[in-house]
Structures are given as structure tokens and as C-alpha cells.
Design a protein around this motif. Structure first.
Motif, PDB file in Angstrom:
ATOM      1  N   ILE A 269       0.835  -1.206   0.000  1.00  0.00           N
ATOM      2  CA  ILE A 269       0.000   0.000   0.000  1.00  0.00           C
ATOM      3  C   ILE A 269       0.868   1.253   0.000  1.00  0.00           C
ATOM      4  CG2 ILE A 269      -1.580   1.389   1.398  1.00  0.00           C
ATOM      5  CD1 ILE A 269      -2.922  -1.221   2.264  1.00  0.00           C
ATOM      6  N   TRP A 270       1.823   1.316   0.927  1.00  0.00           N
ATOM      7  CA  TRP A 270       2.678   2.508   0.994  1.00  0.00           C
ATOM      8  C   TRP A 270       3.552   2.647  -0.250  1.00  0.00           C
ATOM      9  CZ3 TRP A 270       4.419   2.152   6.824  1.00  0.00           C
ATOM     10  CH2 TRP A 270       3.466   2.817   7.613  1.00  0.00           C
ATOM     11  N   GLY A 271       4.010   1.536  -0.793  1.00  0.00           N
ATOM     12  CA  GLY A 271       4.849   1.605  -1.986  1.00  0.00           C
ATOM     13  C   GLY A 271       4.103   2.075  -3.214  1.00  0.00           C
ATOM     14  N   SER A 272       2.813   1.755  -3.294  1.00  0.00           N
ATOM     15  CA  SER A 272       2.010   2.158  -4.456  1.00  0.00           C
ATOM     16  C   SER A 272       1.507   3.591  -4.346  1.00  0.00           C
ATOM     17  CB  SER A 272       0.818   1.208  -4.622  1.00  0.00           C
ATOM     18  OG  SER A 272      -0.030   1.251  -3.480  1.00  0.00           O
ATOM     19  N   ASN A 273       1.650   4.208  -3.177  1.00  0.00           N
ATOM     20  CA  ASN A 273       1.155   5.578  -2.998  1.00  0.00           C
ATOM     21  C   ASN A 273       1.789   6.568  -3.963  1.00  0.00           C
ATOM     22  OD1 ASN A 273      -0.621   4.988  -0.951  1.00  0.00           O
ATOM     23  ND2 ASN A 273       0.719   5.631   0.702  1.00  0.00           N
ATOM     24  N   PHE A 274       3.032   6.316  -4.342  1.00  0.00           N
ATOM     25  CA  PHE A 274       3.765   7.298  -5.135  1.00  0.00           C
ATOM     26  C   PHE A 274       3.215   7.430  -6.558  1.00  0.00           C
ATOM     27  CE2 PHE A 274       6.480   5.920  -1.703  1.00  0.00           C
ATOM     28  CZ  PHE A 274       6.891   7.130  -1.182  1.00  0.00           C
ATOM     29  N   ILE A 275       2.799   6.338  -7.144  1.00  0.00           N
ATOM     30  CA  ILE A 275       2.228   6.439  -8.480  1.00  0.00           C
ATOM     31  C   ILE A 275       0.866   7.121  -8.437  1.00  0.00           C
ATOM     32  CG2 ILE A 275       1.081   4.177  -8.488  1.00  0.00           C
ATOM     33  CD1 ILE A 275       2.871   5.983 -11.418  1.00  0.00           C
ATOM     34  N   PHE A 276       0.118   6.913  -7.351  1.00  0.00           N
ATOM     35  CA  PHE A 276      -1.171   7.588  -7.205  1.00  0.00           C
ATOM     36  C   PHE A 276      -0.977   9.095  -7.045  1.00  0.00           C
ATOM     37  CE2 PHE A 276      -2.537   3.379  -5.142  1.00  0.00           C
ATOM     38  CZ  PHE A 276      -2.908   2.852  -6.373  1.00  0.00           C
ATOM     39  N   MET A 277       0.049   9.485  -6.273  1.00  0.00           N
ATOM     40  CA  MET A 277       0.355  10.908  -6.132  1.00  0.00           C
ATOM     41  C   MET A 277       0.787  11.502  -7.467  1.00  0.00           C
ATOM     42  SD  MET A 277       2.215  11.480  -2.415  1.00  0.00           S
ATOM     43  CE  MET A 277       3.263  10.013  -2.384  1.00  0.00           C
ATOM     44  N   LYS A 278       1.569  10.742  -8.210  1.00  0.00           N
ATOM     45  CA  LYS A 278       2.049  11.211  -9.508  1.00  0.00           C
ATOM     46  C   LYS A 278       0.898  11.437 -10.470  1.00  0.00           C
ATOM     47  CE  LYS A 278       5.507  12.140 -12.264  1.00  0.00           C
ATOM     48  NZ  LYS A 278       6.416  13.271 -11.970  1.00  0.00           N
ATOM     49  N   TRP A 279      -0.030  10.501 -10.531  1.00  0.00           N
ATOM     50  CA  TRP A 279      -1.197  10.652 -11.399  1.00  0.00           C
ATOM     51  C   TRP A 279      -2.018  11.884 -11.003  1.00  0.00           C
ATOM     52  CZ3 TRP A 279      -3.073   4.848 -11.159  1.00  0.00           C
ATOM     53  CH2 TRP A 279      -2.242   4.085 -12.000  1.00  0.00           C
ATOM     54  N   ALA A 280      -2.272  12.034  -9.712  1.00  0.00           N
ATOM     55  CA  ALA A 280      -3.101  13.139  -9.242  1.00  0.00           C
ATOM     56  C   ALA A 280      -2.452  14.486  -9.517  1.00  0.00           C
ATOM     57  CB  ALA A 280      -3.386  12.981  -7.756  1.00  0.00           C
ATOM     58  N   ALA A 281      -1.113  14.548  -9.451  1.00  0.00           N
ATOM     59  CA  ALA A 281      -0.392  15.804  -9.669  1.00  0.00           C
ATOM     60  C   ALA A 281      -0.521  16.311 -11.095  1.00  0.00           C
ATOM     61  CB  ALA A 281       1.080  15.635  -9.304  1.00  0.00           C
ATOM     62  N   ASP A 282      -0.959  15.449 -12.015  1.00  0.00           N
ATOM     63  CA  ASP A 282      -1.181  15.894 -13.391  1.00  0.00           C
ATOM     64  C   ASP A 282      -2.457  16.731 -13.523  1.00  0.00           C
ATOM     65  OD1 ASP A 282       1.089  14.632 -14.342  1.00  0.00           O
ATOM     66  OD2 ASP A 282       0.039  12.781 -14.845  1.00  0.00           O
ATOM     67  N   TYR A 283      -3.315  16.693 -12.501  1.00  0.00           N
ATOM     68  CA  TYR A 283      -4.603  17.391 -12.568  1.00  0.00           C
ATOM     69  C   TYR A 283      -4.753  18.482 -11.521  1.00  0.00           C
ATOM     70  CZ  TYR A 283      -6.062  13.543 -15.611  1.00  0.00           C
ATOM     71  OH  TYR A 283      -6.154  12.635 -16.648  1.00  0.00           O
ATOM     72  N   ILE A 284      -4.193  18.288 -10.338  1.00  0.00           N
ATOM     73  CA  ILE A 284      -4.357  19.248  -9.251  1.00  0.00           C
ATOM     74  C   ILE A 284      -3.005  19.514  -8.585  1.00  0.00           C
ATOM     75  CG2 ILE A 284      -6.770  18.673  -8.795  1.00  0.00           C
ATOM     76  CD1 ILE A 284      -5.874  16.832  -6.569  1.00  0.00           C
ATOM     77  N   THR A 285      -2.979  20.494  -7.711  1.00  0.00           N
ATOM     78  CA  THR A 285      -1.729  20.877  -7.049  1.00  0.00           C
ATOM     79  C   THR A 285      -1.361  19.861  -5.961  1.00  0.00           C
ATOM     80  OG1 THR A 285      -2.783  22.182  -5.301  1.00  0.00           O
ATOM     81  CG2 THR A 285      -2.348  23.288  -7.400  1.00  0.00           C
ATOM     82  N   PRO A 286      -0.079  19.792  -5.593  1.00  0.00           N
ATOM     83  CA  PRO A 286       0.335  18.889  -4.514  1.00  0.00           C
ATOM     84  C   PRO A 286      -0.408  19.142  -3.207  1.00  0.00           C
ATOM     85  CG  PRO A 286       2.243  19.611  -5.738  1.00  0.00           C
ATOM     86  CD  PRO A 286       1.096  20.412  -6.258  1.00  0.00           C
ATOM     87  N   GLN A 287      -0.704  20.414  -2.912  1.00  0.00           N
ATOM     88  CA  GLN A 287      -1.440  20.718  -1.685  1.00  0.00           C
ATOM     89  C   GLN A 287      -2.852  20.136  -1.751  1.00  0.00           C
ATOM     90  OE1 GLN A 287      -1.776  24.893  -0.771  1.00  0.00           O
ATOM     91  NE2 GLN A 287      -2.098  24.506   1.408  1.00  0.00           N
ATOM     92  N   GLN A 288      -3.475  20.212  -2.911  1.00  0.00           N
ATOM     93  CA  GLN A 288      -4.801  19.630  -3.075  1.00  0.00           C
ATOM     94  C   GLN A 288      -4.757  18.109  -2.980  1.00  0.00           C
ATOM     95  OE1 GLN A 288      -5.762  21.368  -6.877  1.00  0.00           O
ATOM     96  NE2 GLN A 288      -6.826  23.120  -5.970  1.00  0.00           N
ATOM     97  N   VAL A 289      -3.687  17.517  -3.500  1.00  0.00           N
ATOM     98  CA  VAL A 289      -3.511  16.068  -3.396  1.00  0.00           C
ATOM     99  C   VAL A 289      -3.447  15.658  -1.925  1.00  0.00           C
ATOM    100  CG1 VAL A 289      -1.945  14.140  -3.830  1.00  0.00           C
ATOM    101  CG2 VAL A 289      -2.334  15.834  -5.620  1.00  0.00           C
TER     102      VAL A 289
END
Length: 311
Positions: free
Chosen positions: A15-35
């Protein structure tokens, strides 16, 4: 029960290892603070429900709110934002590798602020090796810039990952000095911590176009389920379940898994290029963490109390 705990151990690492790809995907649409904000929102809900069912929320605990605020900042708000920002500037696999340095920062801050922590030659070699791995990934001798297609690394992105790791390291020290003596349950502490962090983000976050992340179902599910429900809510429950059944030392070993999982996800599932130097650096970090953790020396007078610390 131990069999279930070992299963939870592996699951938490995945779970923790897969978090980074989810953050990467989300950063393409919204800001890191919003993520980070949406992550704590969707993570807080299952934690709160579980805590209420267990009767772990008590009005009298509000007298400790100043400690909960500090933990919310160090172990959630700053940490989640820094990692989201760093991951946005790096390959998700590289960000995951850098996350393996968290125990190193914990050790260094403990040396500075906890009397019971004493360095040994073995632990110091481990810290030096681990930080050497971080430097290899950062490549400060190269010009900084945006993430490059050939796997180049942003020095700014690395700095954010280091800042997040340092924040978590400080949170462990603060928890040992001020939170553990409160004798509150891990579930209630986690709920208070995530709840306050949610409130902090709710006030500080710019909501402009925050709904853009839900335009892509894959990214939306990754953020809500992967980062929020699993990566924050369930992750805390799993971690403290492992601590209760395997012990704090065994639970700390889960930090070895996320860098490996993040690298595997980035390379095999997303096709991210990873340089051999980065892989060598990750190995150096993991070996350094192993040497640091196995080389600890604790003052006998408080050795027993430190065994009961569960982050």
C-alpha cells in the motif's frame, strides 16, 4: 494471529509503496497541496468511523490538543505535502526510493534530542551509507531542472522528499517525548492527528479546479481509494495492528518494502525509466537503514520504556 499480522505487514508495504504512483497521477490534474488535502479527507473518514465504533474518541483528550496539533503538522500535513510535491517533480519510482531514508532521519533527530539514543560505529556507518544513497539519487553535481525522460532527477524534488522524511523523523522523536507518556490508544491518536491535519488543509488549501482530478476515473480511484482509504486510513490501522502482534521493532521493518514496491510499480506497470545509479543508491539506503537499526544502543535505564514506543 501472527500469520494475519505478517500478511498485514506485506499488505502495508504494498500500500505505501504504491502511494507514489497515485500521487504522480493526481499531480497531473491538481496541485500537490490539493492532493495532500484530499488524501487526508478520504483517509480520515474510515479512521473516524473505526474509532467511533471502538469507543476511542473521548472529550477529555482535548486537553492534549497542543500535542495533537504538533503531530498533525509533522507526521501528516508537512509530510504529505512535501512528498506530494516531491513526487510531482520526480519519477514515482525515484520518489519511492527516497522514502526509504525516513528511518535515517528518525535516527539523526533522535540522536540530537533523545538522551537514550547512543550512536555506535555500526549505526554511524549505516547513516553515512544511507545518506550517501540519497546524494547519489539527488546528483547535486548535475544542473537542476525538471524531470527528464531519461530518468534525470530534479534537485528541488529531492529536497522536498528529504524535507518530508525529516518532518516524519522529528515526529517520531516528538511522539516518544510527549505523546507516548499520555498512554492514549494508537487508534485515537491517529484519528486526532489526521482529523486536525484535515482541518489545517481545509483552511490552507486553494480549491480552484480541485474537482479536475475526478475527470479521470483511474486517477480519481487512485486518490480516493489508494491514497486516502488505503494509504492513510487503513494504513494506520494495519501499522498499529502489526505493532500489537509483532512488536515495534518488527513493524519498523515495513519501511524496507515501499521503495522496492515503488520501483517495481514505476518500471513494470508504468514504464518509467530508472537509472542503474538510482537502483544502486536505493540498495545503499536500504543497507544503511539495516545497519542503523541493528546497530542501535539504548541507555539501559530507559530501555524498557522505549520498547513500548509505537510511533
Amino acid at each position: 494471529m501472527k500469520t494475519i499480522a505478517y500478511f498485514a505487514f506485506v499488505l502495508l508495504g504494498v500500500i505505501w509503496g504504491s502511494n507514489f504512483i497515485f500521487m504522480k497521477w493526481a499531480a497531473d490534474y491538481i496541485t500537490p497541496q490539493q492532493v495532500a488535502f484530499l488524501r487526508v479527507v478520504f483517509g480520515f473518514v474510515p479512521l473516524m468511523i473505526f474509532a467511533l465504533i471502538r469507543g476511542e474518541i473521548r472529550i477529555r483528550d482535548i486537553r492534549h490538543i497542543h500535542h495533537f496539533v504538533v503531530m498533525a503538522l509533522l507526521a501528516t500535513a508537512i509530510y504529505y505535502f512535501a512528498f506530494a510535491k516531491g513526487t510531482a517533480l520526480l519519477l514515482s519510482s525515484v520518489a519511492g526510493m527516497l522514502s526509504g531514508a525516513i528511518p535515517l532521519f528518525t535516527f539523526v533527530t533522535a540522536l540530537l534530542f533523545l538522551r537514550e539514543e547512543r550512536p555506535t560505529p555500526k549505526s554511524l556507518v549505516g547513516v553515512a551509507l544511507g545518506f550517501g544513497g540519497v546524494v547519489l539519487i539527488a546528483r547535486p553535481w548535475q544542473l537542476d531542472g525538471a524531470q527528464m525522460a531519461d530518468g534525470g532527477v530534479s534537485l528541488v524534488g529531492t529536497a522536498y522528499m528529504v524535507a518530508g522524511a525529516l518532518s516524519v523523523g522529528c515526529s517520531f522523536v516528538y511522539a516518544r517525548k510527549f505523546i507516548t507518556p499520555l498512554k492514549l490508544s494508537a487508534l485515537s491518536l491517529s484519528t486526532y492527528q489526521i482529523g486536525i491535519a484535515t482541518a489545517i488543509f481545509a483552511v490552507a488549501t486553494d480549491y480552484t479546479n480541485i474537482d479536475a482530478v475526478f475527470s479521470d476515473p483511474k486517477t480519481a480511484w487512485g486518490l480516493v481509494a489508494g491514497l486516502g482509504i488505503l494509504g492513510t486510513g487503513l494504513a494506520y490501522i494495519l501499522y498499529y495492528f502489526i505493532v500489537a502482534n509483532l512488536g515495534a521493532m518488527a513493524a519498523s521493518g515495513v519501511t524496507y518494502l515501499p521503495p522496492l514496491v515503488a520501483m517495481a510499480v514505476g518500471i513494470m506497470l508504468v514504464g518509467e525509466p530508472v537509472a542503474l545509479l538510482d537502483v544502486a543508491a536505493m540498495v545503499a539506503i536500504l543497507i544503511g537503514v539495516f545497519l542503523q537499526q541493528t546497530g542501535k544502543r539504548i541507555v539501559p535505564a530507559i530501555k524498557e520504556s522505549s520498547k513500548n514506543h509505537a510511533a
